[in-house]
Design a protein around this motif. Structure first.
Motif, PDB file in Angstrom:
ATOM      1  N   GLN A 135       0.835  -1.209   0.000  1.00 24.62           N
ATOM      2  CA  GLN A 135       0.000   0.000   0.000  1.00 24.62           C
ATOM      3  C   GLN A 135       0.869   1.258   0.000  1.00 24.62           C
ATOM      4  N   HIS A 137       2.570   1.719  -3.374  1.00 23.81           N
ATOM      5  CA  HIS A 137       1.646   2.259  -4.380  1.00 23.81           C
ATOM      6  C   HIS A 137       1.411   3.754  -4.152  1.00 23.81           C
ATOM      7  N   ALA A 138       1.316   4.154  -2.876  1.00 26.16           N
ATOM      8  CA  ALA A 138       1.106   5.576  -2.568  1.00 26.16           C
ATOM      9  C   ALA A 138       2.286   6.423  -3.047  1.00 26.16           C
ATOM     10  N   HIS A 160       4.548   5.596  -5.429  1.00 25.05           N
ATOM     11  CA  HIS A 160       4.593   5.574  -6.900  1.00 25.05           C
ATOM     12  C   HIS A 160       3.512   6.473  -7.499  1.00 25.05           C
ATOM     13  N   SER A 161       2.390   6.567  -6.847  1.00 26.60           N
ATOM     14  CA  SER A 161       1.290   7.384  -7.361  1.00 26.60           C
ATOM     15  C   SER A 161       1.533   8.867  -7.138  1.00 26.60           C
ATOM     16  N   ARG A 162       2.162   9.214  -6.018  1.00 30.12           N
ATOM     17  CA  ARG A 162       2.321  10.632  -5.673  1.00 30.12           C
ATOM     18  C   ARG A 162       3.438  11.321  -6.462  1.00 30.12           C
ATOM     19  N   ALA A 215       5.585  11.980  -9.477  1.00 27.51           N
ATOM     20  CA  ALA A 215       5.704  11.807 -10.926  1.00 27.51           C
ATOM     21  C   ALA A 215       7.162  11.698 -11.354  1.00 27.51           C
ATOM     22  N   SER A 251      12.897   2.835  -7.927  1.00 30.31           N
ATOM     23  CA  SER A 251      12.218   2.211  -6.794  1.00 30.31           C
ATOM     24  C   SER A 251      12.967   0.932  -6.452  1.00 30.31           C
ATOM     25  N   ASP A 301       1.348  -3.318 -11.936  1.00 25.95           N
ATOM     26  CA  ASP A 301       0.438  -2.196 -12.207  1.00 25.95           C
ATOM     27  C   ASP A 301       0.774  -0.951 -11.401  1.00 25.95           C
ATOM     28  N   LEU A 302       2.060  -0.747 -11.103  1.00 27.29           N
ATOM     29  CA  LEU A 302       2.470   0.456 -10.382  1.00 27.29           C
ATOM     30  C   LEU A 302       2.752   1.583 -11.376  1.00 27.29           C
ATOM     31  N   PRO A 303       2.336   2.808 -11.046  1.00 25.14           N
ATOM     32  CA  PRO A 303       2.769   3.943 -11.870  1.00 25.14           C
ATOM     33  C   PRO A 303       4.284   4.125 -11.732  1.00 25.14           C
TER      34      PRO A 303
END
Length: 362
Positions: free
Chosen positions: A247, A250-251, A253-255, A257, A262, A278-280
């Motif tokens: 979790q 994912h937070a 990777h999402s925050r 840009a 990683s 499916d991680l950004p």
């Protein structure tokens, strides 16, 4: 003679039990080692969590296939030897089972020690198969065995993470985000990164560990896991993931840009381990310390690699066990039942970050 070991169910790490067996007689070339003490940290939980994927269960195989013996770092003395060049009474630092004794087959003997040449370990990485004579080991000091068992294997990983990131120019970023910041491998990495000019080291931790992480003095900032919004979204950064929390990963990777890299180190948050699909942003890449050792061995040669590591280790150890403000206190657990209790404590992640657990099944 008997051997007592702690076994865990591979599919359910909370299921642990003690097992006692008769000591097997030695065959030619083998040595019997009495394991005096070993460290148990979240790093060992990572070995178990990745036991199948990274072959950690193969080091000390158990006849009952659903059960495994977690490898640990510690000290042992030779009590019986059928190997010329290894004497009864010699003390060795190395990779042992959670047990009261083990049998090894020394190969490649030299003044520094030996490798275990047992057939089931020949395809496993050489770093984990080495046993070092305390009498000739440049990183060994007799009055700090507990701290060595607790910190040395973790710090070597920390040192290599820092070296890997610097070797890649921090992937163009200058902000490093370290999760599980109170863990020993994380703060060892922060200790090294703090010596890099122009690098910001942000420690991410739970609210209860903020004060401890701040007291170390090696983090530029310490934030709780729900304070990511205090770091600008357009910050170019590297995520060094010591927690394995899907979790949180994912937070992050999402925050961000501009997340440049990683790096996944371990899994201290066992209950939240998850995939990285499916991680950004960049792919979450598992860091394998032996690969960086191999690279630096080729780049620098064994002597220079050893010199740099020895210098860094002694600087870190001096800080960690400083009488004025030690980063580490030792809690000892003696005997099978105490070892079982300590395993449950470390697995649950409820320990005081200032405490290190030293165990003995003797």
């Amino acid at each position: 003679m008997h051997n007592t070991s702690l076994l865990v169910r591979k599919s359910s790490l909370t299921d642990a039990r003690l097992a006692t067996s008769d000591s097997a007689p030695l065959t030619d070339g083998q040595v019997r080692m009495k394991i005096h003490s070993f460290a148990l940290t979240s790093n060992n939980i990572t070995y178990a969590a990745f036991g199948d994927a990274m072959n950690y269960w193969q080091f000390f195989p158990v006849a009952e296939g659903e059960w495994g013996c977690i490898p640990v770092w510690g000290f042992a003395t030779v009590t019986e030897s059928l190997c010329e060049g290894v004497k009864v009474g010699e003390r060795f630092y190395g990779y042992y089972p959670m047990a009261s004794e083990t049998v090894l087959l020394p190969s490649r003997l030299n003044a520094a020690g030996f490798s275990d040449g047992a057939a089931h370990r020949r395809e496993l990485h050489a770093v984990y198969n080495q046993y070092l004579r305390c009498s000739t080991d440049p990183l060994y000091t007799p009055d700090t065995e507990d701290a060595q068992a607790l910190l040395r294997p973790l710090f070597i990983t920390s040192w290599l993470i820092d070296d890997f990131l610097a070797d890649n120019d921090f992937f163009g970023a200058r902000t490093m985000l370290l999760s599980s910041a109170s863990s020993k491998t994380a703060y060892g990495t922060a200790f090294q990164l703090a010596q890099r000019p122009g690098v910001e080291v942000i420690g991410l931790t739970s609210a209860s560990n903020v004060a401890f992480c701040q007291s170390l003095g090696c983090y530029s900032r310490v934030l709780t896991y729900d304070q990511l919004d205090q770091v600008s979204m357009d910050t170019a950064c590297v995520y060094v993931d010591f927690a394995g929390n899907a979790q949180l990963r994912h937070a992050i990777h999402s925050r961000f840009a501009k997340l440049a890299y990683s790096c996944s180190i371990g899994g201290t948050h066992v209950e939240q381990l998850g995939g990285a699909k499916d991680l950004p942003g960049p792919r979450a890449t598992l860091f394998f310390a032996p690969a960086q050792i191999k690279k630096r061995h080729a780049d620098w040669g064994a002597e220079e690699l050893g010199r740099r590591l020895q210098q860094a280790w002694h600087a870190f150890l001096t800080q960690a066990v400083s009488p004025e403000a030690p980063w580490l206190g030792v809690q000892r657990h003696q005997g099978p039942e105490q070892v079982l209790h300590a395993y449950a404590l470390v697995l649950a992640g409820r320990g005081d970050p200032r405490l290190g657990h030293i165990l003995s099944l003797e």
